[in-house]
Scaffold this active site. Structure first.
Site, PDB file in Angstrom:
ATOM      1  N   GLY A 173       7.507 -90.320 -51.357  1.00 14.25           N
ATOM      2  CA  GLY A 173       6.943 -89.847 -50.102  1.00 14.25           C
ATOM      3  C   GLY A 173       7.948 -89.857 -48.972  1.00 14.25           C
ATOM      4  N   ALA A 174       9.191 -89.496 -49.273  1.00 16.06           N
ATOM      5  CA  ALA A 174      10.279 -89.594 -48.291  1.00 16.06           C
ATOM      6  C   ALA A 174      10.476 -88.324 -47.485  1.00 16.06           C
ATOM      7  CB  ALA A 174      11.583 -89.963 -49.006  1.00 16.06           C
ATOM      8  N   SER A 175       9.519 -87.404 -47.533  1.00 16.92           N
ATOM      9  CA  SER A 175       9.674 -86.145 -46.804  1.00 16.92           C
ATOM     10  C   SER A 175       9.167 -86.219 -45.371  1.00 16.92           C
ATOM     11  CB  SER A 175       8.950 -85.014 -47.544  1.00 16.92           C
ATOM     12  OG  SER A 175       7.573 -85.303 -47.678  1.00 16.92           O
ATOM     13  N   TYR A 215     -19.255 -92.771 -53.686  1.00 14.59           N
ATOM     14  CA  TYR A 215     -17.933 -92.667 -53.064  1.00 14.59           C
ATOM     15  C   TYR A 215     -17.994 -92.798 -51.549  1.00 14.59           C
ATOM     16  CZ  TYR A 215     -13.314 -90.759 -51.908  1.00 14.59           C
ATOM     17  OH  TYR A 215     -12.038 -90.581 -51.436  1.00 14.59           O
TER      18      TYR A 215
END
Length: 269
Positions: free
Chosen positions: A36-38, A192
């Site tokens: 998730g480094a974007s 949920y």
């Protein structure tokens, strides 16, 4: 506010930056994977690791944004070692492909930062028919870690440098469903709750790190495993929650936690 200036035993506080924490560290021999480094925390983590000399592998689903982040890092740090690799944590096949491709490079692995995630998404199933938040936030990272462990163990043996696994969790883990993780109802849309399901996935991150740490200690393996709550910042994790996405920056110092929804906003990561 919120004890931001209170320093812990490390000498740092919750307001300390990555630049401050890593000041004086020279890590040119290390390789790290950051999922998730974007954008957001992942992008800043990649930038600071690269600044300290680490060879950073960005595991991302959005290749365009990731390459923009990479170009920005290289503009700031021309000598940085940064690579971008496709990783869709909602797909076990994609996780397998990523790990196979990385291991085939023969690169060592010193640091694994399991950072990617989504928050408060409506009920959806992953490509493997698992509730999406549990799939991305936990199962994908669990599978990825398992596939990379042999590499990391080999790296620590040969380099004599301690390995690090970090699961980015959330203090919101404490607001999961009553009784903890509802394994038998993971895919049940009738029961949920998007916030409770988020907390469930973050609790799983913490339990994963605790069990890894226990096994590493028991087996005498020189790797640490930790989980953390990174705070509330503006990132793409709020993609599925319009309330959060548009107001997160203003929310940091103006929250009045008068409802479960607002309390969740504080803890969401």
């Amino acid at each position: 506010m919120w004890g931001l200036s209170r320093k812990g035993d490390s000498g740092f506080s919750s307001s300390s930056t990555a630049l401050q924490v890593t000041q004086g560290i020279h890590a040119t021999a290390l390789t790290a994977i950051v999922t998730g480094a974007s954008s957001g925390i992942g992008a800043e983590t990649a930038r600071v690791l690269a600044l300290r000399g680490v060879h950073v592998i960005m595991g991302v689903i959005d290749m365009i944004d990731a390459n923009n982040v990479k170009e920005s890092i290289l503009k700031e740090i021309p000598t940085a070692k940064v690579d971008v690799m496709k990783l869709d944590l909602s797909s076990m096949a994609s996780v397998q492909n990523f790990a196979t491709e990385f291991n085939s490079t023969r690169l060592p692995l010193n640091i694994l930062i399991n950072n990617a995630g989504i928050c408060a998404a409506p009920f959806m199933l992953s490509t493997d028919n698992v509730e999406l938040q549990f799939a991305i936030n936990y199962l994908g990272h669990f599978h990825l870690t398992n596939l990379l462990l042999d590499n990391m163990k080999k790296t620590t043996r040969e380099s004599k440098v301690q390995g690090r696994i970090v699961n980015v969790s959330s203090t919101g883990h404490q607001f999961t469903y009553r009784g903890g993780i509802h394994f038998e109802k993971i895919n049940d849309p009738s029961s949920y709750n998007n916030w409770r399901a988020y907390g469930q996935s973050k609790l799983a991150n913490i339990l994963h790190a605790k069990e890894l740490a226990r096994r590493f200690k028991e087996d005498g393996i020189n790797i640490t495993a930790n989980s953390l709550h990174p705070g509330v910042v503006s990132t793409n994790i709020y993609l599925h929650n319009r309330l959060l996405k548009g107001s997160i920056n203003n929310m940091l110092f103006s929250i009045a936690p008068t409802s479960e929804s607002i309390q969740w906003q504080i803890f969401c990561r």
